[in-house]
Scaffold this motif. Structure first.
Motif, PDB file in Angstrom:
ATOM      1  N   ALA A  40      49.642 -12.086  54.473  1.00 22.22           N
ATOM      2  CA  ALA A  40      49.454 -11.306  55.700  1.00 22.22           C
ATOM      3  C   ALA A  40      49.457  -9.823  55.358  1.00 22.22           C
ATOM      4  N   PRO A  41      48.871  -8.999  56.210  1.00 22.28           N
ATOM      5  CA  PRO A  41      48.845  -7.558  55.946  1.00 22.28           C
ATOM      6  C   PRO A  41      50.240  -7.000  55.741  1.00 22.28           C
ATOM      7  N   GLY A  42      50.412  -6.277  54.641  1.00 17.09           N
ATOM      8  CA  GLY A  42      51.691  -5.642  54.361  1.00 17.09           C
ATOM      9  C   GLY A  42      52.774  -6.570  53.852  1.00 17.09           C
ATOM     10  N   LYS A  43      52.426  -7.825  53.590  1.00 15.43           N
ATOM     11  CA  LYS A  43      53.420  -8.791  53.119  1.00 15.43           C
ATOM     12  C   LYS A  43      52.999  -9.391  51.786  1.00 15.43           C
ATOM     13  N   GLU A  44      53.958 -10.006  51.128  1.00 18.82           N
ATOM     14  CA  GLU A  44      53.666 -10.663  49.865  1.00 18.82           C
ATOM     15  C   GLU A  44      52.987 -12.011  50.126  1.00 18.82           C
ATOM     16  N   ARG A  45      52.252 -12.462  49.150  1.00 21.64           N
ATOM     17  CA  ARG A  45      51.631 -13.772  49.246  1.00 21.64           C
ATOM     18  C   ARG A  45      52.708 -14.849  49.317  1.00 21.64           C
ATOM     19  N   GLU A  46      52.498 -15.823  50.178  1.00 20.67           N
ATOM     20  CA  GLU A  46      53.487 -16.885  50.332  1.00 20.67           C
ATOM     21  C   GLU A  46      52.836 -18.253  50.237  1.00 20.67           C
ATOM     22  N   PHE A  47      53.601 -19.198  49.796  1.00 22.05           N
ATOM     23  CA  PHE A  47      53.174 -20.589  49.702  1.00 22.05           C
ATOM     24  C   PHE A  47      53.034 -21.187  51.092  1.00 22.05           C
ATOM     25  N   VAL A  48      51.982 -21.988  51.301  1.00 27.97           N
ATOM     26  CA  VAL A  48      51.767 -22.661  52.582  1.00 27.97           C
ATOM     27  C   VAL A  48      51.941 -24.168  52.435  1.00 27.97           C
ATOM     28  N   MET A  49      51.077 -24.788  51.655  1.00 29.52           N
ATOM     29  CA  MET A  49      51.133 -26.236  51.464  1.00 29.52           C
ATOM     30  C   MET A  49      50.549 -26.603  50.116  1.00 29.52           C
ATOM     31  N   SER A  50      50.943 -27.760  49.619  1.00 28.11           N
ATOM     32  CA  SER A  50      50.385 -28.259  48.367  1.00 28.11           C
ATOM     33  C   SER A  50      50.242 -29.776  48.429  1.00 28.11           C
ATOM     34  N   THR A  51      49.363 -30.264  47.565  1.00 24.54           N
ATOM     35  CA  THR A  51      49.207 -31.706  47.387  1.00 24.54           C
ATOM     36  C   THR A  51      49.126 -31.988  45.900  1.00 24.54           C
ATOM     37  N   SER A  52      49.779 -33.033  45.469  1.00 23.86           N
ATOM     38  CA  SER A  52      49.788 -33.342  44.044  1.00 23.86           C
ATOM     39  C   SER A  52      48.451 -33.938  43.608  1.00 23.86           C
ATOM     40  N   TRP A  53      48.259 -34.024  42.329  1.00 24.18           N
ATOM     41  CA  TRP A  53      46.995 -34.476  41.755  1.00 24.18           C
ATOM     42  C   TRP A  53      46.601 -35.867  42.226  1.00 24.18           C
ATOM     43  N   ASP A  54      47.619 -36.686  42.532  1.00 20.17           N
ATOM     44  CA  ASP A  54      47.350 -38.055  42.966  1.00 20.17           C
ATOM     45  C   ASP A  54      47.580 -38.235  44.458  1.00 20.17           C
ATOM     46  N   SER A  55      47.708 -37.132  45.168  1.00 21.89           N
ATOM     47  CA  SER A  55      47.978 -37.132  46.609  1.00 21.89           C
ATOM     48  C   SER A  55      49.285 -37.836  46.956  1.00 21.89           C
ATOM     49  N   GLY A  56      50.143 -38.039  45.942  1.00 21.62           N
ATOM     50  CA  GLY A  56      51.380 -38.754  46.180  1.00 21.62           C
ATOM     51  C   GLY A  56      52.489 -37.889  46.744  1.00 21.62           C
ATOM     52  N   ARG A  57      52.320 -36.590  46.660  1.00 24.36           N
ATOM     53  CA  ARG A  57      53.385 -35.694  47.120  1.00 24.36           C
ATOM     54  C   ARG A  57      52.766 -34.476  47.781  1.00 24.36           C
ATOM     55  N   ALA A  58      53.266 -34.129  48.937  1.00 25.89           N
ATOM     56  CA  ALA A  58      52.829 -32.928  49.639  1.00 25.89           C
ATOM     57  C   ALA A  58      54.048 -32.089  49.982  1.00 25.89           C
ATOM     58  N   ASN A  60      55.289 -28.273  52.030  1.00 28.63           N
ATOM     59  CA  ASN A  60      54.842 -27.237  52.951  1.00 28.63           C
ATOM     60  C   ASN A  60      55.983 -26.285  53.259  1.00 28.63           C
ATOM     61  N   THR A  61      55.609 -25.094  53.675  1.00 33.35           N
ATOM     62  CA  THR A  61      56.612 -24.156  54.128  1.00 33.35           C
ATOM     63  C   THR A  61      57.011 -24.520  55.552  1.00 33.35           C
ATOM     64  N   GLU A  62      58.241 -24.204  55.910  1.00 27.67           N
ATOM     65  CA  GLU A  62      58.777 -24.602  57.214  1.00 27.67           C
ATOM     66  C   GLU A  62      57.943 -24.034  58.361  1.00 27.67           C
ATOM     67  N   ALA A  63      57.346 -22.879  58.166  1.00 28.72           N
ATOM     68  CA  ALA A  63      56.617 -22.199  59.238  1.00 28.72           C
ATOM     69  C   ALA A  63      55.396 -22.974  59.733  1.00 28.72           C
ATOM     70  N   VAL A  64      54.882 -23.875  58.899  1.00 26.61           N
ATOM     71  CA  VAL A  64      53.671 -24.593  59.305  1.00 26.61           C
ATOM     72  C   VAL A  64      53.925 -26.079  59.502  1.00 26.61           C
ATOM     73  N   LYS A  65      55.161 -26.484  59.367  1.00 30.91           N
ATOM     74  CA  LYS A  65      55.515 -27.900  59.485  1.00 30.91           C
ATOM     75  C   LYS A  65      55.079 -28.461  60.837  1.00 30.91           C
ATOM     76  N   GLY A  66      54.392 -29.577  60.801  1.00 28.38           N
ATOM     77  CA  GLY A  66      53.931 -30.214  62.027  1.00 28.38           C
ATOM     78  C   GLY A  66      52.656 -29.639  62.596  1.00 28.38           C
ATOM     79  N   ARG A  67      52.175 -28.555  62.041  1.00 23.61           N
ATOM     80  CA  ARG A  67      50.948 -27.910  62.541  1.00 23.61           C
ATOM     81  C   ARG A  67      49.817 -27.961  61.525  1.00 23.61           C
TER      82      ARG A  67
END
Length: 119
Positions: A40-58, A60-67
């Motif tokens: 975001a403007p004026g902020k550091e880059r932050e992690f949002v979500m990830s998926t593992s190579w085999d889609s076995g693990r995802a 997310n940051t709490e801010a986007v949970k459920g959305r």
């Protein structure tokens, strides 16, 4: 040459949905974890979500949970970020990133796509 190209950003209203896509080339996609980060403007880059190579693990940051939802298509070498219930605080440049499986560092990054959420 490794390339990650994001698309799908834009200007939306609060409460709207948007799906970002990242097309990946130049690496063996099925052996890479994929993630979305944002800055975001004026902020550091932050992690949002990830998926593992085999889609076995995802993760997310709490801010986007459920959305937000992350998904990958190993046949098409793409990873998507489905965003619902968007809020003005989700406004940021969204980046796609890749890291070799079993590693901690994300080695490859896209140039980003802008998402702007208006009130």
């Amino acid at each position: 040459q490794v390339q990650l190209v994001e698309s799908g950003g834009g200007l939306v209203s609060a409460g709207d949905s948007l799906t970002l896509s990242c097309a990946v080339s130049g690496l063996t996609f099925t052996t890479y974890d994929m993630a979305w980060f944002r800055q975001a403007p004026g902020k550091e880059r932050e992690f949002v979500m990830s998926t593992s190579w085999d889609s076995g693990r995802a993760e997310n940051t709490e801010a986007v949970k459920g959305r937000f939802t992350i998904s990958r298509d190993n046949a098409k070498n793409t990873v998507a970020l489905q965003m619902t219930g968007l809020k003005p605080e989700d406004t940021a440049i969204y980046y796609c990133a890749a890291r070799p499986r079993y590693r901690a560092q994300y080695d490859f990054w896209g140039r980003g796509t802008q998402v702007t959420v208006s009130t």
